[in-house]
Write an enzyme that holds these catalytic residues in place. Sequence first.
Site, mmCIF file in Angstrom:
data_model
loop_
_atom_site.group_PDB
_atom_site.id
_atom_site.type_symbol
_atom_site.label_atom_id
_atom_site.label_comp_id
_atom_site.label_asym_id
_atom_site.label_seq_id
_atom_site.Cartn_x
_atom_site.Cartn_y
_atom_site.Cartn_z
ATOM 1 N N SER A 40 0.681 -1.210 0.126
ATOM 2 C CA SER A 40 0.352 -0.040 -0.343
ATOM 3 C C SER A 40 1.074 1.227 -0.353
ATOM 4 C CB SER A 40 -1.224 0.007 1.154
ATOM 5 O OG SER A 40 -1.866 0.852 1.445
ATOM 6 N N TYR B 118 -2.564 -0.729 10.834
ATOM 7 C CA TYR B 118 -2.068 -0.802 9.223
ATOM 8 C C TYR B 118 -0.598 -0.681 8.729
ATOM 9 C CZ TYR B 118 -3.491 -1.093 4.944
ATOM 10 O OH TYR B 118 -3.806 -1.403 3.065
#
Length: 336
Positions: free
Chosen positions: A192, A205
């Site tokens: 990501s 995350y």
Amino acid sequence: MNLVAELFVVTFKIMWSFVLAGAKWFVRPHEKSVEGQVCVITGAGSGLGRLFALEFARRRATLVLWDINRQGNEETAEMVREIYRELSPSEGSSGIVQELPLFQPKVYAYVCDVSKRESVYSTAEKVRRDAGNIDMLINNAGVVSGHHLLECPDELIERTMMVNCHAHFWTTKAFLPAMLELNHGHIITVASSLGLFTTAGVEDYCASKFGAIGFHESLSHELKASDKDGIKMTLVCPFLVDTDMFKGCKIRKEMAPFFPPLNPEYCVQQAMRAILTDQPMICTPRVMYMVTFMKTVLPFDATVCMYRFIGADKCMYPFLAQRKVSTNNNESKTAT
């Protein structure tokens, strides 16, 4: 003198790498064929994992689908089978079946909890028994807790780290030995943009994606140091994708048109182009390269100013608020 000569050669190679990288902007590299190759995709039951499966199926690869959600995984498998049926030869007007291709692709679906190494290793053994050695490993499975750090249960933090980061260790240890023996394979890490730069409110995350990227880069260097050039590595770092994963995330409205959520199909198509041309890394959209570069050269206070101007410093807060309301509603329903 040897050191000077070596320095000259290294400088030439570095400059030449810039030339080759620039040439790819004008001459599109040839995409390799994956027909007949065995591709393992984790998190294949939905989202990007499902889209990756469909793209590889259209290229006649054999699909090995992993997901903890049996129903979603089977739905993906049926979509893949439908694509295979469309690619199969049909009867001509004479009623004679056209000549069959040499290879008939297959799809295998397995329920696997990638956060548990025992589940990964046992499932990998089933894959070797059913489909043989794999050619491509797409580490795609990912989760997000959706809580501020001090409000997040420890169990959810551990789950995020296990699925988004630790699972890459287990899957790689399961399938890399055969790749090393054959000097052939391709490992894809779906990370990501939040593994390259961060924002507030999603510490678990971001940490998990930073870890996945660190693992990927270190493994890439290890393969190079071992002269295993037949094993390719591709790192996929998309911006926020328009799925339910980060639903509600918002930046400053004036800046939103410049940083829209990515269409999932577009994201996967760009990633596929990178994978099939053995590109080491792909950031989508391209502006993410600039954001990453600016983070490395700007003082931290300057980065904070930039974040605040864009509205990226608290962009996750609406998403976290929605998740909190949803969690509270679920808890109240369970209590009643």
